[in-house]
Scaffold this motif. Structure first.
Motif, short mmCIF file in Angstrom:
data_model
loop_
_atom_site.label_atom_id
_atom_site.label_comp_id
_atom_site.label_asym_id
_atom_site.label_seq_id
_atom_site.Cartn_x
_atom_site.Cartn_y
_atom_site.Cartn_z
N LYS A 21 2.70 14.13 11.89
CA LYS A 21 3.90 13.90 11.10
C LYS A 21 4.04 12.42 10.76
N VAL A 22 4.52 12.18 9.54
CA VAL A 22 4.66 10.81 9.08
C VAL A 22 5.81 10.11 9.81
N GLU A 23 6.80 10.88 10.28
CA GLU A 23 7.91 10.27 11.01
C GLU A 23 7.44 9.63 12.31
N LYS A 24 6.41 10.21 12.90
CA LYS A 24 5.88 9.67 14.14
C LYS A 24 5.23 8.31 13.92
N LEU A 25 4.60 8.13 12.77
CA LEU A 25 4.00 6.84 12.45
C LEU A 25 5.06 5.78 12.22
N LYS A 26 6.18 6.17 11.62
CA LYS A 26 7.25 5.20 11.42
C LYS A 26 7.88 4.79 12.74
N ALA A 82 0.84 -1.20 0.00
CA ALA A 82 0.00 0.00 0.00
C ALA A 82 0.87 1.24 0.00
N TYR A 83 0.41 2.24 -0.74
CA TYR A 83 1.08 3.55 -0.80
C TYR A 83 0.04 4.61 -0.50
N ILE A 84 0.26 5.41 0.57
CA ILE A 84 -0.76 6.35 1.05
C ILE A 84 -0.17 7.76 1.12
N PRO A 85 -0.38 8.59 0.10
CA PRO A 85 0.09 9.99 0.16
C PRO A 85 -0.74 10.87 1.08
N ALA A 86 -2.01 10.52 1.29
CA ALA A 86 -2.89 11.24 2.23
C ALA A 86 -3.77 10.20 2.90
N CYS A 124 5.94 2.17 14.29
CA CYS A 124 5.81 0.99 13.42
C CYS A 124 4.40 0.85 12.85
N LEU A 125 3.72 1.96 12.64
CA LEU A 125 2.41 1.93 12.00
C LEU A 125 2.52 1.98 10.48
N ILE A 126 3.68 2.36 9.95
CA ILE A 126 3.97 2.24 8.53
C ILE A 126 5.33 1.57 8.38
N THR A 127 5.58 1.00 7.21
CA THR A 127 6.83 0.26 7.00
C THR A 127 8.01 1.20 6.85
N ASN A 128 7.88 2.19 5.96
CA ASN A 128 8.98 3.12 5.73
C ASN A 128 8.46 4.34 5.00
N SER A 154 6.05 13.92 2.34
CA SER A 154 5.03 14.97 2.36
C SER A 154 3.64 14.44 2.65
N ALA A 155 3.53 13.22 3.12
CA ALA A 155 2.21 12.62 3.36
C ALA A 155 1.48 13.37 4.47
N TYR A 156 0.16 13.45 4.31
CA TYR A 156 -0.68 14.14 5.29
C TYR A 156 -1.57 13.10 5.97
N PHE A 157 -1.46 13.00 7.29
CA PHE A 157 -2.25 12.06 8.06
C PHE A 157 -3.21 12.83 8.96
N SER A 158 -4.45 12.38 8.98
CA SER A 158 -5.48 13.01 9.83
C SER A 158 -6.20 11.94 10.62
N LEU A 159 -5.48 11.32 11.53
CA LEU A 159 -6.06 10.29 12.39
C LEU A 159 -6.46 10.93 13.71
#
Length: 420
Positions: free
Chosen positions: A324-329, A210-214, A332-336, A234-239
């Protein structure tokens, strides 16, 4: 985190909110050149709301009806009878029935059937031919229709998405799926159906990335079913959790002198509250809160189970605010964190494709043209007819209506008779 948002601002009045019925045919008035006196005198009765308009030498009356429900005494009697039946059967022990779970068991095609499938691929039409080792690329975004899309229409449909997952699982020419997930505009039922087919596809042993830009709650709910999740820097997450909005027209109608009269059956029937109330009722608030808690609780259970985390940890992480996407990495909520071209390079390395060569990929639209018959999935003699219908129901088709506008009673009846 689930919450309710109530807006007390004055919304726009939709013309279809109140219907007007003329009591008698209107003659065409002849307006004088001088200024005419206009008087508006509303009078509210118990059943309808009548407004009389008077011009010089001309008058007519309009009858506004806002009855939303038809109350009947038989409904209460039926409810009592059902309660008595339930009470009489509560002491009896009912045998446990086994219902189908909906789980799919993947069986690899082998032997004589595999030879037949290869033969069908050789004689297939040119638009059904796919090179061996190809990756199926699919983009999920925007609205997802319930109806099958034709070759000339744009957009994606739920039947084609699910069918492509089934075909790709059994197609020996497909190595895996590269799934682009962008902001979705569909209900949770469709999201759950797509996720179920993703899990069934994984039983074939092929990869799905899966690839999720937003990303929001629905997008991540689908992505966590895949083996790997990648996102660009530059991904935007709104969780942030789930919300629901409600607007009420009671104050607006009161200012213009209209009193809607709504009859309801049961305190949880809230369809007429939009016309009669200024704020949300306690019963409606209870119902929506229960619905949000159910959806959000299921979301937490699924995400925590797929990522091997505790539900409390995932809930606390969401309540802190994910920006921030770095926080998800880190969690371990995203692979990389990779761009699209970097993910394609990873796929080329996995499939053994040289760096100077292009990745063998087949688009969603092209793969939709591949028939199930080509892959040996045509089925047997016993078939199940699936009739899909969505939208408002009307008896006959209007001359100005489009072919996909709502449900036409005559056509549905004819369709049911034809599949008998």
């Amino acid at each position: 985190m689930s919450k309710l948002l109530l807006f007390h601002s004055t919304p726009k009045i939709i013309p279809r909110t109140v219907t007007s019925v003329l009591s008698r045919p209107l003659p065409i008035p002849s307006f004088p050149k001088t200024h005419s006196r206009v008087s508006l005198s509303p009078s509210i009765s118990s059943s309808t709301l009548r407004t009389h308009f008077q011009w010089q030498n001309f008058s007519f009356s309009c009858s506004f009806s806002t009855q939303a429900f038809d109350d009947s005494s038989s409904s209460t009697e039926t409810q009592k009878v059902e309660e008595e039946k339930i009470g009489s059967q509560s002491g009896e022990k009912s045998e446990a029935k086994e219902y189908p779970s909906g789980e799919v068991e993947y069986e690899k095609i082998s032997g004589w059937k595999s030879f037949v499938v290869k033969l069908k691929m050789l004689i297939a039409f040119p638009w059904e031919r796919v090179r061996k080792g190809s990756v199926l690329t699919m983009k999920l975004r925007g609205q997802i229709s319930d109806q099958l899309k034709s070759r000339f229409s744009s957009g994606i449909s739920l039947p084609q998405i699910c069918e492509n997952f089934v075909k790709a699982a059994y197609d020996p020419r497909i190595s895996g799926v590269y799934l682009h997930i962008e902001p979705l505009n569909c209900g949770w039922g469709k999201v759950e159906e797509i996720r179920r087919h993703i899990l069934n596809f994984k039983k074939s042993g092929k990869f799905i990335i899966a690839y999720i830009p937003a990303c929001g709650e629905k997008e991540y709910y689908l992505a966590c079913a895949c083996e790997e999740i990648y996102a660009p820097p530059s991904a935007y997450f709104s969780l942030y959790g789930l919300t629901v909005q409600a607007s009420f027209l009671g104050g607006v109608l009161e200012k213009i002198g209209i009193e809607p009269q709504v009859q309801r059956i049961g305190k949880y029937k809230s369809a007429g509250d939009q016309l009669t109330r200024k704020t949300m009722s306690e019963e409606n608030c209870e119902m929506l809160t229960s619905l949000l808690d159910n959806i959000y609780g299921n979301w937490l259970d699924v995400v925590s189970a797929s990522k091997g985390k505790k539900r409390e940890d995932v809930e606390n992480f969401i309540n802190e605010g994910v920006y921030k996407v770095e926080k998800l990495k880190e969690e371990c909520l995203i692979t990389n964190i990779h761009y699209d071209d970097e993910v394609i390079s990873i796929l080329k390395e996995r499939l053994g494709v040289p760096k100077d060569k292009n990745l063998l990929a087949v688009d969603y639209r092209k793969y939709s043209k591949v028939r199930k018959w080509t892959l040996g999935l045509a089925g047997g003699r016993d078939l199940i007819a699936v009739i899909r219908a969505s939208g408002s129901i009307s008896r006959v088709r209007s001359p100005l209506s489009s072919p996909s506008s709502g449900i036409i009673a005559e056509q549905i009846i004819e369709k049911i008779r034809s599949v008998r």
